[in-house]
Design an enzyme around this catalytic site. Sequence first.
Site, mmCIF file in Angstrom:
data_model
loop_
_atom_site.group_PDB
_atom_site.id
_atom_site.type_symbol
_atom_site.label_atom_id
_atom_site.label_comp_id
_atom_site.label_asym_id
_atom_site.label_seq_id
_atom_site.Cartn_x
_atom_site.Cartn_y
_atom_site.Cartn_z
ATOM 1 N N TYR A 41 0.853 -1.197 0.000
ATOM 2 C CA TYR A 41 0.000 0.000 0.000
ATOM 3 C C TYR A 41 0.886 1.244 0.000
ATOM 4 O O TYR A 41 1.926 1.270 0.663
ATOM 5 C CB TYR A 41 -0.887 0.018 1.256
ATOM 6 C CG TYR A 41 -1.617 1.332 1.459
ATOM 7 C CD1 TYR A 41 -2.904 1.506 0.953
ATOM 8 C CD2 TYR A 41 -1.019 2.385 2.129
ATOM 9 C CE1 TYR A 41 -3.576 2.711 1.110
ATOM 10 C CE2 TYR A 41 -1.685 3.597 2.291
ATOM 11 C CZ TYR A 41 -2.967 3.751 1.780
ATOM 12 O OH TYR A 41 -3.619 4.941 1.936
ATOM 13 N N GLU B 237 -3.543 7.525 -3.970
ATOM 14 C CA GLU B 237 -3.452 6.298 -3.194
ATOM 15 C C GLU B 237 -3.344 5.114 -4.147
ATOM 16 O O GLU B 237 -4.111 5.019 -5.109
ATOM 17 C CB GLU B 237 -4.706 6.148 -2.325
ATOM 18 C CG GLU B 237 -4.658 4.954 -1.385
ATOM 19 C CD GLU B 237 -5.930 4.870 -0.537
ATOM 20 O OE1 GLU B 237 -7.025 4.828 -1.112
ATOM 21 O OE2 GLU B 237 -5.812 4.853 0.703
#
Lengths: 291, 291, 386, 386
Positions: free
Chosen positions: C101, C189
């Site tokens: 991530y 993101e």
Amino acid sequence: MSILLDSGTRVVVQGITGGEGTFHTRRNIEYGTNVVAGVTPGKGGQRAVDGRVPVFNTVAGAVEKEGADASLVFVPARFAADSILEATDAGCSLVVCVTEGIPALDMARVYPHVRAKGVALVGPNCPGLISPGKANMGIIPGEITGPGPIGLLSRSGTLTYQVMYEMWTRGLGQSTCVGIGGDPIVGSSFIDVLERFEADPETRVVVMIGEIGGDEEEKAARFIRERMTKPVVAYIAGFTAPAGKRMGHAGAIISGSKGTAQAKKEVLEACGVAVGVNPTEAAELAIKALG
Amino acid sequence: MSILLDSGTRVVVQGITGGEGTFHTRRNIEYGTNVVAGVTPGKGGQRAVDGRVPVFNTVAGAVEKEGADASLVFVPARFAADSILEATDAGCSLVVCVTEGIPALDMARVYPHVRAKGVALVGPNCPGLISPGKANMGIIPGEITGPGPIGLLSRSGTLTYQVMYEMWTRGLGQSTCVGIGGDPIVGSSFIDVLERFEADPETRVVVMIGEIGGDEEEKAARFIRERMTKPVVAYIAGFTAPAGKRMGHAGAIISGSKGTAQAKKEVLEACGVAVGVNPTEAAELAIKALG
Amino acid sequence: MDLFEYQGKQVLARFGVPVPEGKVAASPAAARQVAAKLGGKVVVKAQVQVGGRGKAGGIKVAGTPDEAEAAARAILGMHIKGHRVRRVLVERAGDIVVEYYASFMLDRSAKTFLGMASAKGGVDIEEVAATDPGAIARVQVDPLVGLRPYHVSQLMWGSGIAPEHHKAAGALLERLFAAFLGTDASLVEVNPLVAMAGGGVVALDAKVSIDDSAMFRHPDLEAMRDLGAMGKQERTAKERGIGNFVKLEGEVGVIGNGAGLTMSTLDVVAEAGGRPANFLDIGGGANAESMAAAIDLVFGDRKVRTLLVNIFGGITRCDLIAEGILGALGALGDVKKKIVVRLDGTNAEEGRAILERAAHPNIVAAGTMLEAAQRAVVLAGGRRRA
Amino acid sequence: MDLFEYQGKQVLARFGVPVPEGKVAASPAAARQVAAKLGGKVVVKAQVQVGGRGKAGGIKVAGTPDEAEAAARAILGMHIKGHRVRRVLVERAGDIVVEYYASFMLDRSAKTFLGMASAKGGVDIEEVAATDPGAIARVQVDPLVGLRPYHVSQLMWGSGIAPEHHKAAGALLERLFAAFLGTDASLVEVNPLVAMAGGGVVALDAKVSIDDSAMFRHPDLEAMRDLGAMGKQERTAKERGIGNFVKLEGEVGVIGNGAGLTMSTLDVVAEAGGRPANFLDIGGGANAESMAAAIDLVFGDRKVRTLLVNIFGGITRCDLIAEGILGALGALGDVKKKIVVRLDGTNAEEGRAILERAAHPNIVAAGTMLEAAQRAVVLAGGRRRA
């Protein structure tokens, strides 16, 4: 209490596994410095300096696990500015950068950030600092001095050792000795350190070692006159330096009439600071000032 | 002494010759604000607002010639960040930016510089501030309030007027009223202003008007509990706002469970702050807190 | 403004962030074409601005163009948490070794930028933050200093990302940050950021939110705005520039000036036992025309029974508001619905006088905000609190 | 490292700063060629790193290629304040309307960047600063904020530059600042910055100083280094990497470690009545080889009568220094000149012992820095103070 550094300071060494880093960290540890960690990215988990110091990948790790609160930077010039910022953001309140040859532009961008964060940066291109008998951060030879009432600050490396040695052979030690570095842009200025010496109960007399170039000494002279109660003695190198020629590090460029050793001496004397003509006389003036 | 702004403050208006700049400068002057200069590059030497205010090309000029020490910014959004920096570097200690729609990235780059320089920035995207009876910098209607013991601070514009009006119809005036602005990044936070109200002898009770989004109110609540002796009353807008939907300015985004009006209310009450269910009740709570 | 995954990936790719090869498709046939062109195994992904599409069946793997077409047919038109799927992204499928991530965002609270990375990718990061906060490395990036090697180093070593992926993932982070700055994003993101069997890392998903205030610098991004994804009233508000509109579920229409005051108006309506039909902040400097357009917009919702107009004049002049209300009523013709009006602040007396003189049967004047809310709720049918 | 005008202009042009058309020439024939190619009136300018070349006759206007050749012949080989002219810059001459001044530099004292502009260009700016300081606009540019429109605006309005030139001069300043950053300069100075009759502004001269510490980022600039402009010993020191060497005029050679200590050594030599022949700081971590090379270099100057070696060991080990001195003496063979050696600090006792054991007739040991200086001066022929 010494200024900036004492035996309680928890030091992390950035670049600890490099040749210089290992060598000087060992000397600093042997002097009694509380070196709690080292940092070399990729070597986290190892131990450095004869297995005595745990190594972390980041300063943040060293701060978190070992409570480091001061960093000593031995990282090569092209990465050193980054290392200073890393130590600053990781929460170190003192960063000492020995590295020579950091581009001035890099330091110009480091300085305002470090200053805004309230970190005391010493250097770069400096020998570090020593609070004799307590701790040593950097490359100043610990054996040429001892504890005493003199606060010493200097833009120079070996010349500082010379003055320390001149004092020590006369039985005179230091509270703390700070080499602020000779680069165009350094962290702590003379004034920053003078302010600390003025407030330090262990310091009775201050010796300031300047050189040609810039106007640090002139600004310090005015600060001494206006804000200091303790006697200050000075020595300036470079009376024989020809105008306009460069003498070693960038701190030693004469810019017109301002910045000459003679001009600095005159301003200092006008502000009540006794200026020795050579390191020996400076040491003797310091003894006299102690009364 | 009011906080931030009083009748002695020497105000320069950036963007004074624009429509909004002229309109509100006139209102501020008529209120009694000491507007000493305006700035519009290229119009230096002219006079603005019915010939009452000398215009300069730069804020530095206004500071030098008219002794301006506070700037009010009405410059369009794409130039406003630059104007804030200009006022900061020119030496203004207070900068109030009314402009709406400044990119967050621009403000993110302005904030650390302004903060490092020790400047009090109010806004952007704010109605400004008023010290009733003394001076008014911005667009708050001066006629709906008057001097009094309440310190008012708010993230909102018209909602602030509503609360001021609710108090004033009950005979209650303010020491100073500060609209800190609703953008993602504003200069002075609730805490910055609360700290000033706590230190201000003219302020007896503080009323804080918050809204959903962010965690300004929660941080303020903890500050109030730990550092404030004066009573604080709050009102939070947005109990009916659906989660995840945007409501007007960017300050009003709900981010998960944190940032809801209910969560803010609970934290505030846990920290000893009485929270009104509507503007009317908030005003009544303030009267009660005055004792 | 939030970008769809396929738009976000286009934008990130411009800044050098590696993304899988693929293309968006709005029909099963188009999806088939893309799959045929890519060759081999592909993934067909619903394009919706909401999480959890995988669990909802919005992501399917297809081995052939036929399968891709079938997958697209199944996914297009689905409703995922209230969002209708209007497009799918068809991408080449690769062998994923591990999922990480990474993100950069505006940290409002700290007034700086925040970078985050975690070895726990491919799952809801808020869940990770709640259950295993130590698994997420965070660094604050001073906007004036920018992303420096030590930030990347801290994210790599702090996140648990495998050292053999540090170089590639670190390079991706640098480019992701460049995209963050270069697009005036409030969030970029990548979840998951995947390491592939063949080596290298790829952004397998992308969430990009752009700061609306910075759109003037990015006409290319503004062109990506998908008005089709909005509700009808929202779209009308956007297209005609009628302030800030959000559709809600009740029967009391609300118009206010300023976001805070309008939110507060919703609250007092709810407190009085009513349910707001919408949020509409007409902003500062509203005038007769914008007011008329706003009323027209709110009455466009048939569920609205009463309209509450709550104005505190600052820059806005109440006399102009009053004229706008009368003008709108004139233009709308035979309206039965009542408008409760509360005016205070700049030129409030003039505004009230205008309404009084007009004595329009549909207009109800209220003296205070609370009174206005109570009247509006009563006129809309009384208390409905569940 | 200071660039010559023609080099500085090349560099500025890369960053978009407008400069006159022209080319450098090392011979009258080459100057003629350049003039012929440019056509029309040209200016022939001596390339020396010192001010005042105009007054010294180092700048001449030529109407024809013949005149340009003659001008180059007159200028090449000239000595201007001790600098021999080895090249001329031949540029197209234009009609100058007005001369301004602009520069950016590292402000060491304020630890920031300083931008300056003045409507009083084409004259010595230090003289302007002394006689009419108000004529120079100064702005500090925070290195983290960078040059912003308001800085340029302040420089324009504060300098007295005519408003009709603000746009062009402002754009030039922005590019000049980009060059300042992009080359790691400590100074970029354009004096004069001229507005031309045909419109537009041009950098008519350029002074660019590059930070030596940043040269690793700029191999292209390093390639511009003109070793030919240095003295023979300086060049040798540079080429062989023997510390920092500056040629002086006396007869006492000086080798020290550290710039401050070496400067101080020069001072005590002068105080003892001698004249230093050079400054040579061999830096930290000197060893036997570098010491031997340093001695060889200093003795390369025939005027040197005695050498003073003053070492305070920190990183540098005095035993290695002692070995280096002995090694150098062995390699040099039949040297008559004495070397006064003073060692203190790290391994000083070992170093002194090595020298004592060797008992070399040319080596004179000294206990202190002052004593060393006095001995060296006596051995060089005694006090010579004028």
